[in-house]
Scaffold this active site. Structure first.
Site, mmCIF file in Angstrom:
data_model
loop_
_atom_site.group_PDB
_atom_site.id
_atom_site.type_symbol
_atom_site.label_atom_id
_atom_site.label_comp_id
_atom_site.label_asym_id
_atom_site.label_seq_id
_atom_site.Cartn_x
_atom_site.Cartn_y
_atom_site.Cartn_z
ATOM 1 N N ASP A 1 0.971 -1.254 0.152
ATOM 2 C CA ASP A 1 0.019 -0.141 0.030
ATOM 3 C C ASP A 1 1.189 1.261 -0.121
ATOM 4 O O ASP A 1 0.247 2.288 -0.051
ATOM 5 C CB ASP A 1 -1.022 -0.180 1.008
ATOM 6 C CG ASP A 1 -0.187 -0.021 2.441
ATOM 7 O OD1 ASP A 1 0.849 -0.314 2.543
ATOM 8 O OD2 ASP A 1 -1.082 0.131 3.495
ATOM 9 N N ASP B 1 -1.213 -6.063 -0.370
ATOM 10 C CA ASP B 1 -1.402 -5.482 0.988
ATOM 11 C C ASP B 1 -3.034 -5.278 1.187
ATOM 12 O O ASP B 1 -3.763 -4.735 0.408
ATOM 13 C CB ASP B 1 -0.964 -3.944 1.204
ATOM 14 C CG ASP B 1 0.478 -4.057 2.095
ATOM 15 O OD1 ASP B 1 0.664 -4.985 2.947
ATOM 16 O OD2 ASP B 1 1.239 -3.220 1.603
ATOM 17 N N LYS C 1 -1.179 -9.149 2.777
ATOM 18 C CA LYS C 1 -0.454 -8.792 4.096
ATOM 19 C C LYS C 1 -1.241 -7.887 4.558
ATOM 20 O O LYS C 1 -1.908 -7.114 4.057
ATOM 21 C CB LYS C 1 0.727 -8.306 3.423
ATOM 22 C CG LYS C 1 1.740 -7.634 4.587
ATOM 23 C CD LYS C 1 2.980 -7.185 4.383
ATOM 24 C CE LYS C 1 3.115 -5.653 3.833
ATOM 25 N NZ LYS C 1 2.612 -4.757 4.730
ATOM 26 N N GLU D 1 -1.336 -5.357 8.482
ATOM 27 C CA GLU D 1 -0.427 -5.041 9.557
ATOM 28 C C GLU D 1 -1.068 -4.934 11.006
ATOM 29 O O GLU D 1 -2.176 -5.261 10.994
ATOM 30 C CB GLU D 1 -0.342 -3.151 9.501
ATOM 31 C CG GLU D 1 0.419 -2.972 8.129
ATOM 32 C CD GLU D 1 1.105 -1.453 8.112
ATOM 33 O OE1 GLU D 1 0.133 -0.653 9.044
ATOM 34 O OE2 GLU D 1 1.151 -0.949 6.924
ATOM 35 N N GLU E 1 9.382 -4.176 10.288
ATOM 36 C CA GLU E 1 9.664 -2.914 9.507
ATOM 37 C C GLU E 1 10.266 -1.964 10.856
ATOM 38 O O GLU E 1 9.344 -1.761 11.873
ATOM 39 C CB GLU E 1 8.542 -2.250 9.113
ATOM 40 C CG GLU E 1 8.854 -1.086 8.319
ATOM 41 C CD GLU E 1 7.947 -0.243 7.531
ATOM 42 O OE1 GLU E 1 6.864 -0.880 6.889
ATOM 43 O OE2 GLU E 1 8.142 0.653 7.006
HETATM 44 O O1 KIV Z 1 3.627 -1.142 1.669
HETATM 45 C C1 KIV Z 1 4.668 -1.503 1.717
HETATM 46 O O2 KIV Z 1 5.608 -1.404 0.417
HETATM 47 C C2 KIV Z 1 5.222 -2.522 2.832
HETATM 48 C C3 KIV Z 1 6.658 -2.854 2.632
HETATM 49 C C4 KIV Z 1 7.389 -1.627 2.783
HETATM 50 C C5 KIV Z 1 6.843 -3.851 3.497
HETATM 51 O O3 KIV Z 1 4.506 -2.510 3.545
#
Ligand code: KIV
Length: 285
Positions: free
Chosen positions: A62, A101, A131, A133, A200
């Site tokens: 994202d 994401d 993915k 968070e 991260e």
């Molecule tokens: O959004 C993204 O690019 C990420 C990476 C930096 C891990 O979450």
């Protein structure tokens, strides 16, 4: 569908190598303690084509909010944006696993909301994983998705979607309480069943300790060389931006290259030396 080919008759794409079987979530999970996992972000078909031979997974991050759309953070990114870019990256790749994401607001409310939106992402893009968070608060959701057939990559430490509660993008874990929180978050998400875990922006020792403590591969970004793999935002590592975070290493200088090319083009257009005979059409004699 696990592999995609590019129709070179109808697109500007260069021919892609013979399709191979893509890496799967279990194959990436099995890399724990073995060869490091190589990952980069990708948002477009052509970038995906170029990165795919070198990566185990491509993340449609994202971060495209800032990188592609010039937004101030990842907060305004929508599910529609993620689906459109996710599908493009799947079309441009044939080897790497593609993970997309989940954008802010699309999964936090309940496991059911997360499942509905993650299923939409997989259906509309052809990607094989999402993915999301968050730590302890997201463990139930991760378990809910995994049990229902949606492979999940976790993301702990500095979680950019939490910028408003974290109060910025500073690295996490400078004091004991924060370090303990990162560890608890990582363990909760790993035990919930994620097949990989992005760590991260944390102190190096924490990333190393988390890597030893969890069963899935850890993927570091601003974390530690001891993680089981690494990821960077592609545009950062290609040198497309003048300012990048401390943890970015530049492997190219695309900003300078693009500037030079645009300058040369502008000079030739102004001097009427472009196009030349080679670039124009004449009736066949
Ligand atoms: O959004 C993204 O690019 C990420 C990476 C930096 C891990 O979450």
């Amino acid at each position: 569908m696990s592999t995609y080919t590019i129709d070179t008759a109808t697109s500007r794409a260069t021919p892609s190598p013979a399709p191979m079987k893509r890496l799967t979530a279990p194959a990436i999970m099995a890399r724990k303690g073995k060869a490091p996992v190589v990952a980069l972000t990708a948002y477009t078909m052509r970038t995906a084509q170029l990165l795919d031979p070198h990566c185990d997974f491509l993340l449609v991050g994202d971060s495209l909010g800032q990188v592609i759309y010039g937004l101030p953070s990842t907060i305004p990114v929508t599910l529609e944006m993620m689906c459109a870019h996710g599908a493009a990256v799947v079309r441009g790749s044939w080897h790497a696993l593609v993970a997309v994401d989940m954008p802010f607001g699309s999964y936090e409310e309940s496991p059911e909301q997360a499942f509905r939106n993650a299923a939409r992402v997989l259906k509309e893009t052809g990607a094989a994983a999402v993915k999301l968070e968050g730590g302890e608060a997201m463990a139930e959701t991760v378990a809910f998705l995994v049990k229902r057939g949606i492979p999940v990559i976790g993301h702990v430490g500095l979680t950019p979607q939490a910028v408003n509660t974290l109060g910025g993008y500073r690295a996490r874990g400078r004091d004991e309480a924060e370090a303990a929180k990162v560890m608890a978050d990582a363990k909760a998400i790993a035990q919930a069943g994620c097949f990989a875990l992005v760590i991260e922006g944390v102190m190096e020792e924490i990333a190393a300790d988390v890597t030893k403590a969890v069963a899935c591969p850890t993927i570091g970004i601003g974390a530690s060389a001891q993680c089981d793999g690494q990821i960077l935002v592609t545009e950062d590592m290609l040198g497309l931006f003048e300012r990048t975070p401390r943890f970015v290493k530049r492997y190219g200088d695309l900003a300078a290259e693009i500037g030079k090319a645009a300058e040369a083009y502008a000079a030739e257009v102004t001097a009427r030396t472009f196009p030349t005979e080679e670039q124009i059409y004449r009736p066949k004699s």
